[in-house]
Design a protein around this motif. Sequence first.
Motif: not given
Lengths: 526, 349
Positions: B321-324
């Motif tokens: 996951q590069e982002t949440s």
Amino acid sequence: MKLEFEQKIVPDGLSEELDFYGFLSLFDMDIPLLPRKILRPLTAEKGKGHFRRLQDLQKQIEQKKLDLEKIIAQSQKLPLLDFVLPFLENQSLEQFHLYSLGKFVSENQILQELEMECPIAPESSECCLKIKAILETHTQKQFSGLRYTPEEQKLREKIEKLGQDLRTKLSQYEQKIYKQTGLKMIYPYPKEISQEAENFSKIQNCKLISVTCKQDINLVNYRLSPYIKNIVMEKDTLSKKFTHLMKKKLKKINKELHPLFKAFRNYYGERKNQTFYYVLLLVKHRQSLCFPKFQTSLGCTLKNAILPPLGKQKKEKYIPLNLDLDCGANVLFGANMTGKTTVLKTIYFHLTAIRMGLPVPAEYIQLHFPEQVELHLKSAGNIRRNLSSFGEEIEFFTKEIAPSAYILVDELFQSTDPVGGTELSKIFLLDFSHKNLVFFCTSHYREVLHLQDISLFRMKDVDFDEEIGYDLIFNNLLEKIPYQIQRILPENIGNALKESRKPLFIALHFPLPESIKEKIREQLKG
Amino acid sequence: MTVSRNSQISSGESRPYKPKKAMKTLSFIGSDKNAGKTTILNFVYRKLQENTKGKTPICLASIGINGEDIDFYENQPKPTVSLCKGSCFITAGEHLQEVTGKYKMLHNFTNPDFKKIYVLGECLFDFQIILEGPNNKHEILRMKRKVEELLPQSYLLIDGSIDRQFLAHPAISDAFYFVVLISTRKEQFQKAKDLLFSLSLHTCSKKQNDFLKNSLEEDTKSLLFRENNQVLYCGKKIPFLDMKLKKMCIKYKNRKYSIYLNGALSKSLFTFLAPLKNLTIILDNFTLYQNISVHNNHGIIFRPKLLLLYPVKVQRIFLKQETSQYSLPLPENIPVHNLFREDIHEIRI
């Protein structure tokens, strides 16, 4: 091993019809050394040499000097080395090349023992033993790994020990991180944590790890201690040193092997040839094929020759071909549907197979070597090439014909009007009758029977009642055809001419309109 | 955890592999570049070593080449495959120069069966290596046969690629590890979403399955058939280039029929088939569903029913996951992990 003919040796449609693919598949065998072989036409000299060598090997087998089954089984263990030879020549063999090379020379040694009484390439075979000795010096466990010197072995142990140390230290390091932060980490995987994590401040303050914010994620990474870094560095340095020593060793092996390259290349080529011969012999034996016998005079004698696709189709009803062709012009005269074209195709099949160096499905075949084989079958012309069927036939005869060629033509000049066709047939037959070649054609033209100096043949007739009371179906008629050839002697030419009414009898036995049949009967009476 | 799932993971999902008599082939595919496939391959490999206590041989291979040195997007060094002493590998001969003397030879895969020379070796040291293996089904199958002969009861780990559709054939892979990148980049995110959707596709009925398995030949790319199993068309061309297939689809559009596809359901084919409401599409396997979305594709409503011939055998999904900020609907009954966020010790393979 997969055998293939070089392209355009046999026209595509004919290759399929005569099932050359099926015949070649008889030679399919799992021989890594010979995965695929493309057969090219042999010259008379090479062809005779090729079959002579096969006959010699056959004798050795018959005299029990060679056990063919054992030899083939051992030959199957030899690896293909085509990919190794350029590296051997350029002194750039890698470890994996040595493995195949070692496997070849050691399995080949066993094969040589089986061939003790008739060795191949004795002048260059010694190189295999020399290669084996070099490889055994520098490799171990059947050539699978390089053999280490005591210094190299020591180095290897040191590297292994450092690896163990590193694992222990990293494990301790992971435990320390856990104790200080509650974070379970496994080197080298980083960790992503949220700012809301309970232990976030502990993690941020821990000197064993680093925290960087990347987009909306905090990435926890490792800060290895100088001690661990040193182990990594030392391991890396020793590993490089080991690699350097191995490369040096490989260089030495290459240098020692290189002088043997030429002899080995020759031997390897000979081994591949010999393996091919063994396969031909094994298949000949298993499939009851025969090797041709060569004669100095021109001509061809076939005894019980089989056309494989037809043999397969007709099984026990199949009648093999027996025929003697003389030098000069040979004419096969006869009615339709008596198997004349099949005779031509059978001869073509056998001549082509022999020309490519293969044993053939016959009981016996004696001939002069078929260096050139040309076949012309009836055609409907070729629109693309702007040729009519007659044009195609004429063009066929413009080909360059070498002395001793075999020329096979179906329905000679049937492609034009009967008057012109007869005249052309006579001209060509007379010309070929004085040439040093074998010309064999089929014909309906009665006038050709009176030509001097040509050999005449006819297909044996269908034996059925002339006044049959029922309609014959096509398959029944085919079964009645004897498919046998008879030579027409000059005194029997008259009888042969009478038989030109046979097509009318044959037509009469088919369910044709009664008006037609009536006219046929009238014609026969008249 | 910002990832949502359709249902809870069933109990007993995390049973470790028990070595069986036959070789087990586990393939790794990623939804995108830099999804972390090599990291997961290394991780599963280490876990298998722990689980089997070194008693089961493990062989690592790749479809094509594994080993770009540099991350295309971030210009960072990429992880390489780290092999341990005792493990086996398959790679092209040219990648072995730097490890001379550090491995033991088991077999050379040579021409004409293989386009390149590939080496099956066993590590005598720990080392890092670039893996490279055959890129087509026939060579992979030949390679597998040899590995199985030399290393029976082993694990074969294949660093795969989503665009090598043959990888999902049951003769090639026994199970998959699917690595999904949840990116801030919109296109990557949509791609991951669509690929995850393909994992939740149902398989066709037993009747359809039996019929297809009896009817399909090695080179069948498409098969159009009616409910009574009457074959309307059998295509050997790549489906999206097969004009006759398209003509037949139009011809029978008002009747109920099915189409089997063994070629990517490309965007053009998807657009073409989208309005055919009487159609059931049976994809050979989930990897054929690529770069398309039945949910939202520029306003095109996809009407056919979509099924799979071979079931999805994804053992586990690993997320990177590069982002949440984004959440993804995850397929049922497939365990999902994030190697970088979960307790790594607890992740079972």
